[in-house]
Each structure stands twice: as C-alpha cells, then as structure tokens.
Enzyme design. Structure first.
Site, PDB file in Angstrom:
ATOM      1  N   LYS A  29      41.199  26.515  83.838  1.00 29.00           N
ATOM      2  CA  LYS A  29      41.487  26.206  82.426  1.00 29.00           C
ATOM      3  C   LYS A  29      42.201  27.384  81.771  1.00 29.00           C
ATOM      4  O   LYS A  29      41.995  28.551  82.143  1.00 29.00           O
ATOM      5  CB  LYS A  29      40.228  25.852  81.634  1.00 29.00           C
ATOM      6  CG  LYS A  29      39.225  26.999  81.394  1.00 29.00           C
ATOM      7  CD  LYS A  29      39.495  27.844  80.159  1.00 29.00           C
ATOM      8  CE  LYS A  29      38.635  29.101  80.142  1.00 29.00           C
ATOM      9  NZ  LYS A  29      39.191  30.261  79.563  1.00 29.00           N
ATOM     10  N   GLY A 117      38.995  36.198  85.776  1.00 27.46           N
ATOM     11  CA  GLY A 117      40.392  36.236  85.326  1.00 27.46           C
ATOM     12  C   GLY A 117      40.634  35.598  83.974  1.00 27.46           C
ATOM     13  O   GLY A 117      41.765  35.558  83.502  1.00 27.46           O
ATOM     14  N   ASP A 156      31.993  26.684  79.658  1.00 32.90           N
ATOM     15  CA  ASP A 156      33.238  26.005  80.036  1.00 32.90           C
ATOM     16  C   ASP A 156      33.019  24.890  81.062  1.00 32.90           C
ATOM     17  O   ASP A 156      33.964  24.180  81.401  1.00 32.90           O
ATOM     18  CB  ASP A 156      34.229  27.009  80.653  1.00 32.90           C
ATOM     19  CG  ASP A 156      34.655  28.099  79.683  1.00 32.90           C
ATOM     20  OD1 ASP A 156      34.550  27.888  78.462  1.00 32.90           O
ATOM     21  OD2 ASP A 156      35.088  29.165  80.160  1.00 32.90           O
TER      22      ASP A 156
END
Ligand code: ATP
Length: 318
Positions: A29, A117, A156
């Site tokens: 995402k 990341g 998430d």
C-alpha cells in the site's frame, strides 16, 4: 464492506492445486494522503488517510502440515524473524483461535515488499495469511469477518484484505472504499537502503510539532477524492500529501535527493510513502514512469526501483 468472495466448489478444488496447496498474492500500500492528528490516550495517533494498493506483491503459499511453520525467500530473508513474532504466524494463530481449528500449516512467504519501508509489507503478509489459512482450513469466514481479526493485528491489515483505493480513519483500521471509475495510475517506487521504524517516525513528528500551540486536527481529504474522480494525473499530483514526510526527512535527510531526482526526471509528484523511507512518484503514463525509474537507478540514490500501477485488489487466491 460486504463482498461475495467465496469461490464455488470447482474453483476451490482448482485453487487448492494438485498438492493441496493454496497461494495468495497481496499488494503493497501507499498513502495518497496521510493526515496525522493528535496522539490518543491509547498511544496511537488519530489519522485520516487515503490508501491505495499498488502492483508490488508478496506471495504466501499454505500447505497442510502437522504444526505451524514459516519459511521465506526474497526481501528480508535472514533478517526477518520467522517465529511467533512474525505477522504471518500471528495472523494464522488468530484465525485458528477464532475458528477453533488446529493451527497446522506449512507456510512459505515470497517477499518483494521491502521491510520497514512504509509500504505495510508486514500487514500485507498478515492479510495474506488470513486469506490463505481460511481457504486451507475451510473455515469460510467472510472478508468482513476476516477484517475484524485483521484490525487487531495491525492498523493497515483490514485495508490489505480489500485493496483498491479506500479512506482509512481511526488509527487506519476503519476503511471504506473510494467509489470512482476505474483508472490506472502509474507509480515509480524507490526503495531505500535499510528501513525506518514507524513508531520512531511518529515520535519524530511529535518532536517537530512540540512547538505548535495545539496539535492539528485530522485534515479532510475531499480535494483528493475529487482529484481521483477527475482521473487527471496532474490534478491528483497536486493533491497528494503526507504529514509524516517532514519527520521521515528529518531522520533520513538523504531522501530529499531521491525526491528531487524523481521530480527532475519528469515525475508529476514525489512523496515519502507512509512512514518511509520508500519514496513513490506519480507519472503521467507508463512511458514517463520508465524514464523516472531509469533516472533514479542511474543516479544511484536508492537501492532498488520498481514500476507499479494502482489500484489493484487486496489479498487474493491465485
Ligand atoms: P507500516 O507502514 O505498516 O508501519 P512498514 O512498511 O514500515 O509498515 P513492515 O515491513 O510492515 O514496515 O514491518 C514493520 C516491522 O514489522 C518489521 O520491522 C518487523 O519487525 C515486523 N514484522 C513482523 N512480521 C513481518 C512480516 N511478515 N513482514 C515484514 N515485517 C514484519
């Protein structure tokens, strides 16, 4: 969100494959907008975000087994713990406990999404594990039921079950889809050397904001949603934004060179993805995306570069 997603019997047999294995592909995402509000009493920040799933994938294979094991290859191999702390194992155990079935599976993770990341790779893997084990064990939960388990695993994770483009509120776990005509957006993903810890980036934001009189409320994303409906990359480029970007740049000043290089090469916009340090660039089309990717690779400002379009669906059997 309600979605009829259970395959019929014939699909199920073919998806199980000849060796009784199940394979799930899950995207990374990015946040087209990430607005960070005040710190809540539970230690999380209130956020308002527009999630966008891009075609950079991890893959999880699940096979029958006598206990629960995890192996992996690709990004993070040798660094990422494969024990009970791994989100794949935690997700499998959460589903087994909920459905009251034994948590027995041999899981293999093929990882392309970089660790820490800002692309929610760990959350993506948790979503993949929920879908794969639900299929392998025949527990038959709806995607909305899986999303209930997902929210406890990470903010998430629910989004990565659905994918597409969606508004996230609360700490990000409450998602609702953005309804817009399907459009392909072209992205370039610049992967940095090493990761950034999400809690550290939020702490840096709090430090940078300490001089502000009052913490800002969560911003609205109406202009961004209007830009998505216009389907014009120039308009979308002007609406992108990430409140965590100053904090990520403060911890990793070299990211400014990455952003400058991509924009100088013709990208319509560049921004830090989530908590970073990955940077993403919006291009007008595939050709421009290739030129931006080449310039980033030639400049040597990042470890790896990927071309990725969006939006794509969330964790799916393949
Ligand atoms: P986010 O933006 O959701 O905070 P991120 O993209 O910055 O996440 P992730 O790669 O999702 O970072 O992982 C953050 C941390 O989660 C890792 O440093 C690692 O310790 C832990 N983790 C546990 N399981 C996994 C997994 N399967 N893949 C990646 N990280 C995992």
């Amino acid at each position: 969100m309600t979605e009829a997603w259970r395959p019929d019997d014939e699909d199920e047999r073919s998806r199980r494959g000849a060796w009784g294995s199940v394979k799930v592909r899950v995207p990374a995402k990015i946040n087209l907008r990430l607005s960070v509000g005040p710190l809540r009493p539970d230690g999380y920040h209130e956020i308002g975000t527009v999630y966008h799933a891009i075609a950079l994938y991890d893959e999880l294979t699940a096979r029958e087994g006598d206990n629960l094991t995890l192996t992996m290859d690709g990004e993070g191999t040798g660094v990422l713990a494969l024990d009970e702390s791994n989100l794949v194992i935690r997700a499998a155990r959460a589903l087994a406990a909920h459905a009251r079935v034994p948590a027995n599976a041999r899981l293999h993770l093929r990882k392309q999404i970089p660790l820490a990341g800002g692309l929610a790779g760990g959350s993506a893997d948790a979503a993949a594990a929920l879908v794969a084990c639900d299929e392998l064990w025949g527990t038959g939960l709806s995607r909305d039921e899986l999303a209930g388990l997902a929210a406890d695993l990470g903010s998430d994770v629910p989004f990565l079950l659905y994918g597409g483009t969606a508004v996230g509120t609360g700490r990000g776990e409450s998602v609702s889809p953005v309804l817009a005509r399907p459009t392909t957006w072209h992205w370039v993903v610049a992967v940095a050397d090493g990761g950034l810890s999400t809690p550290q980036v939020y702490a840096e934001l709090d430090r940078l904001r300490a001089t502000d009189a009052a913490p800002p409320p969560v911003g609205q994303s109406d202009d961004l949603l209007a830009a998505l409906r216009q389907r014009d990359p120039l308009v979308l480029a002007a609406a992108l934004g990430n409140d965590l970007q100053p904090a990520a740049l403060s911890l990793r000043p070299a990211l400014a060179d990455v952003l400058d290089t991509g924009v100088a090469a013709g990208a319509l916009a560049g921004l830090v993805s989530g908590s970073g340090p990955t940077c993403v660039f919006l291009a007008a089309d595939g050709k421009q995306a290739e030129a931006v990717a080449d310039a980033l690779a030639d400049a040597g400002v990042c470890r790896d570069v990927h071309l990725a379009y969006g939006a794509v669906p969330g964790a799916r059997l393949v």
